[in-house]
Design an enzyme around this catalytic site. Structure first.
Site, short mmCIF file in Angstrom:
data_model
loop_
_atom_site.label_atom_id
_atom_site.label_comp_id
_atom_site.label_asym_id
_atom_site.label_seq_id
_atom_site.Cartn_x
_atom_site.Cartn_y
_atom_site.Cartn_z
N ASP A 338 0.83 -1.21 0.00
CA ASP A 338 0.00 0.00 0.00
C ASP A 338 0.86 1.26 0.00
OD1 ASP A 338 -2.31 -1.47 0.05
OD2 ASP A 338 -2.73 -1.14 2.18
N HIS A 342 1.22 3.87 -3.04
CA HIS A 342 0.80 5.23 -2.73
C HIS A 342 1.86 6.24 -3.15
CE1 HIS A 342 -1.38 8.22 -0.11
NE2 HIS A 342 -0.18 8.79 -0.17
N GLU A 343 3.11 5.99 -2.76
CA GLU A 343 4.17 6.94 -3.07
C GLU A 343 4.44 7.01 -4.58
OE1 GLU A 343 4.72 8.81 -0.79
OE2 GLU A 343 4.04 7.57 0.86
N HIS A 346 1.88 9.08 -6.43
CA HIS A 346 2.18 10.52 -6.41
C HIS A 346 3.05 10.89 -7.61
CE1 HIS A 346 0.30 11.94 -2.80
NE2 HIS A 346 0.97 11.14 -2.00
N TYR A 357 -0.61 20.38 -5.02
CA TYR A 357 -0.77 19.75 -3.71
C TYR A 357 -1.27 20.77 -2.69
CZ TYR A 357 0.02 16.00 -0.36
OH TYR A 357 -0.14 15.00 0.58
N GLU A 366 -3.90 13.08 -3.10
CA GLU A 366 -3.80 12.06 -2.05
C GLU A 366 -4.78 10.92 -2.29
OE1 GLU A 366 -2.17 11.19 0.81
OE2 GLU A 366 -0.64 12.58 0.14
N GLU A 377 -3.52 -3.81 -4.77
CA GLU A 377 -3.69 -4.93 -3.85
C GLU A 377 -4.77 -5.88 -4.37
OE1 GLU A 377 -5.03 -5.98 0.73
OE2 GLU A 377 -4.07 -4.05 0.31
N ASP A 388 -10.00 -6.16 3.56
CA ASP A 388 -8.58 -5.78 3.62
C ASP A 388 -8.16 -4.90 2.44
OD1 ASP A 388 -8.05 -6.95 5.99
OD2 ASP A 388 -6.87 -8.63 5.21
N GLU A 394 -2.52 -1.31 6.44
CA GLU A 394 -2.85 -2.21 7.56
C GLU A 394 -1.73 -3.18 7.89
OE1 GLU A 394 -4.15 -4.52 3.90
OE2 GLU A 394 -4.05 -2.44 4.56
N THR A 398 0.33 0.37 13.44
CA THR A 398 0.01 -0.05 14.82
C THR A 398 -0.01 -1.58 14.93
OG1 THR A 398 -2.36 0.20 14.33
CG2 THR A 398 -1.26 2.05 15.40
N ASP A 431 -2.55 21.51 6.94
CA ASP A 431 -2.32 20.36 6.06
C ASP A 431 -2.57 20.74 4.60
OD1 ASP A 431 -1.78 17.73 5.27
OD2 ASP A 431 -3.86 17.10 5.56
N HIS A 436 -5.08 15.56 3.22
CA HIS A 436 -5.24 14.18 3.69
C HIS A 436 -6.66 13.91 4.14
CE1 HIS A 436 -0.80 14.54 3.92
NE2 HIS A 436 -0.85 13.27 3.57
#
Length: 743
Positions: A338, A342-343, A346, A357, A366, A377, A388, A394, A398, A431, A436
């Site tokens: 992911d 994502h990067e 961009h 941006y 974003e 995915e 998922d 994910e 955390t 931001d 975001h």
């Protein structure tokens, strides 16, 4: 543009920059735009800017004289000069203000020419005109965030010193280890739609552990921050480096393309994720790396600003950078597909639409990165759509909390900060204008389009029919690559995905519209206007309304009609006419329009579909005493046919009878003249009546001539192309008359 959304910064004191273009002495007139529109063929306006200048038009705009992938930019530009001369004035532009920056193609062979704008010799930041050509080189659409400036703007001179602008830019970023340099004067269009003269200042440094590389545009009149555009985006030829827990980039090369595994888990896993990302774009869209031209995929892992675990990742304009995490907020970020997708997305966006941006374009920037994280995915798992797929990050976020994620595309507000409903979007300066948090709106629209369903919090009642991840991704990819411009907002994203659905999957266009409507992007639903029902051919007189307001009328057309017309006449003022089947139209949505400089307007539709047809009478300036008439007819023509400039055979008729001839008049002729002439032995008295698409009556006609005898003529200036009926009506029995029509 941090992957985690932790970047924040104030853009001035929150006050809107003063618009140099605003001038109370300048009258907002659309006469030039209307004239340019009238010069085009079969044009349809799909969207307009806040100043009522068109933003997106479709139609038949001519043929490129040169086409093909082998052409240089200059050759391709020369090939569409005639097209640009026709369409540029619609946006109050001239071809000389436009410079071709890039050409792209899709898999149907359509070609897209992306132009930048210069005004008074200076760049207009984010202003682009995108010209659409089909596989045969026919120009069929234009999307333009570029549009002309004002006389006041042309004469404006900066009242702020360049050095003061640099100081203001430095203050706005709040970075350390800072360097700030001015790149001179440009024009920037603010959130209010007005152009301002601004200094372009590049500020580099570090803030909150994240590199800063911002273009800060400082109003050259007031010193306010007009716009802040970040270039550090938080995110086959691969190269994975290690920063060795430092911040020097790119660091030490650990594994190049084809190299053996290093036994460094972060290096090796990131190498694999780079490969999957490349394959996702290449196999699904034929894209060779992030720039489409085989650029190396450069990545640095083990990045840290202070020697501790860095909980972030970003794209800095040339490479990806990943921290190792702190073990609590995240583990190594370069291990997650992911994050890598994502990067790199961009970077894809930077190469294609190059969305600024900041504010709504930044939120789309974003959002598109999250969307293609989910897309890739799903692709790696056989187009899976389980829960998922819609969790972002994910695998590394955390680690002690099962099921936790950085963002939740199926329920964006679950993360505590993201928005999922456009009317409730964040509108402050933090931001970069909420890039975001507001990305959740696009994320949810894509998820609903892919899987179907309704808004998770019931903000709307729209039920979306899912079309699958693969098709939804195709539409969002093409919109970014070949429709959106650098300053596109949510409304433009909706329009572009709809346009791509019309091109690739017409049957799914309704689902695209519903997906955006479900998240509130369809606009605030206004109460339906009061509608006056018209009867066929019966005029409604005494119509009046104030400037900027409308009157709406409806005529129900039965099946099998040959023509439908709506006409306004009489009174004083200036009105515009917009006709649409099934719903009230306006300048941005219609099936027929008439926008002349008076109250005399007409829309004619050949072979109208049965159903309710609406006519919106819009007061460009206040009008009074106007008559509105709607009329349909099933007249299909007749056996008496005229040829241009050729007299008919001689004919006659009994008293109170009609004899009619038809003449097909092409588009864009300056006039058509009908004449009825009595021969040497003519007798009696016939009058001449002319009508469009239907037989005239003694009360309903475009023109009549009722001289005594049989010599009559009618001239129609600037006629609408189509079928005209020229009829003799006998006041008394007559003989030996001929009819002629000349254009």
């Amino acid at each position: 543009m941090a992957w985690l959304g932790v970047v924040s910064g104030a853009c001035g004191d929150g006050e809107r920059a003063e618009a140099v273009a605003a001038s109370s002495g300048e009258k907002d007139s659309r006469a030039d735009v209307q004239a340019a529109m009238r010069a085009l063929k079969r044009v349809r306006v799909l969207a307009t800017h806040e100043d009522r200048v068109p933003a997106f038009i479709q139609g038949d705009f001519g043929q490129a004289s040169r086409a093909g992938k082998a052409l240089s930019l200059q050759e391709a530009h020369e090939g569409v000069q005639e097209v640009l001369r026709e369409v540029a004035p619609v946006f109050r532009l001239s071809p000389e203000e436009l410079s071709l920056r890039r050409i792209s193609w899709d898999d149907q062979g359509h070609q897209y020419l992306r132009y930048g704008q210069r005004l008074n010799g200076r760049e207009v930041v984010g202003a682009e005109l995108l010209l659409f050509l089909d596989a045969e080189g026919k120009a069929y659409a234009v999307h333009s965030s570029a549009r002309g400036g004002s006389r006041a703007l042309a004469a404006a001179q900066p009242s702020l010193a360049e050095e003061a602008a640099v100081v203001a830019a430095r203050r706005a970023t709040g970075a350390r280890r800072m360097d700030a340099r001015s790149g001179g004067l440009v024009y920037v269009r603010g959130e209010d739609g007005q152009l301002v003269l601004a200094y372009a200042v590049r500020v580099t440094g570090v803030k909150d552990g994240l590199p800063v590389d911002d273009r800060v545009y400082v109003n050259a009149m007031t010193g306010d921050i007009a716009l802040r555009d970040a270039r550090v985006h938080t995110a086959l030829s691969r190269a994975v480096y290690s920063a060795n827990n430092g911040y020097q980039l790119p660091g030490t090369l650990k594994r190049a393309e084809g190299g053996a595994a290093t036994q460094d888990a972060h290096v090796d896993m990131n190498y694999e994720q780079l490969g999957k990302t490349y394959q996702c774009y290449q196999e699904n869209f034929g894209r060779d790396s992030h720039d489409g031209e085989g650029a190396p995929l450069k990545s640095t892992v083990h990045y840290s600003e202070d020697g501790n675990g860095y909980v972030n990742a970003y794209w800095n304009g040339s490479q990806m950078v990943y921290g190792d995490g702190d073990g609590e907020m995240s583990t190594e970020l370069g291990k997650d597909l992911d994050v890598t997708v994502h990067e790199l997305t961009h970077a894809v966006t930077e190469a294609d639409s190059n969305l600024i941006y900041s504010n709504e374009p930044g939120a789309l920037n974003e959002g598109w990165s999250d969307i293609f994280s989910a897309y890739c995915e799903s692709w790696t798992r056989g187009w899976a759509t389980d829960a998922d797929v819609w969790l972002i990050g994910e695998d590394v976020w955390t680690p002690a909390t099962p099921g936790d994620a950085l963002r939740y595309m199926g329920n964006p507000t679950q993360d505590g900060s993201s928005k999922d409903y456009y009317p409730e979007r964040y509108r402050g300066s933090a931001d970069y204008g909420g890039v975001h948090s507001n990305s959740g709106i696009a994320n949810l629209a894509f998820k609903l389009l892919a899987t179907g369903g309704a808004h998770p919090r019931g903000k709307t009642s729209v039920q979306v029919a899912g079309i699958g991840v693969q098709k939804a991704g195709k539409l969002f990819y093409e919109a970014n690559a070949n429709c959106m411009t650098a300053s596109s907002n949510f409304a433009a994203a909706k329009l572009c995905t709809e346009q791509k659905a019309e091109q690739f999957y017409p049957e799914d266009k309704g689902a695209v519209t519903d997906a955006w409507a479900a998240v509130g992007v369809s606009g605030v639903v206004e109460p339906p206007p009061e509608v006056v029902v018209l009867s066929n051919g019966i005029p409604v007189s005494g119509v009046a309304t104030a400037e900027g307001t409308s009157r709406v009328y409806k005529l129900t057309v039965p099946p099998g009609q040959a023509s439908l017309s709506f006409v306004t006449s009489g009174g004083s003022g200036d009105l515009d006419l917009y006709v649409k089947r099934g719903a009230a139209g306006d300048m941005g949505s219609y099936d027929c329009k008439s926008e002349g400089p008076s109250t005399a307007e007409e829309c004619v539709i050949a072979e109208p579909a049965a159903g309710d047809w609406y006519v919106t009478v819009f007061a460009y300036s206040s009008f009074t005493g106007v008559t509105v008439t709607g009329r349909y007819s099933n007249f299909q023509g007749g056996t008496h046919v005229l040829l241009n400039g050729v007299s008919s055979v001689a004919y006659g008729g009994a008293a109170r009878t009609w004899t009619c001839w038809t003449l097909q008049v092409p588009d864009s002729v300056p006039r058509v003249v009908f004449s009825q002439t009595g021969g040497a032995r003519t007798s009696g008295d016939a009058d001449l009546y002319i009508q469009y698409q239907e037989q005239p009556t003694t009360h309903r006609y475009l023109c009549k001539s009722s001289n005594k005898g049989n010599h009559d003529a009618c001239t129609l200036p600037r006629p609408v192309g189509g079928l005209y009926l020229a009829c003799s009506f006998s006041y008394s029995a007559y003989t030996n008359v001929t009819m002629k029509g000349t254009y």
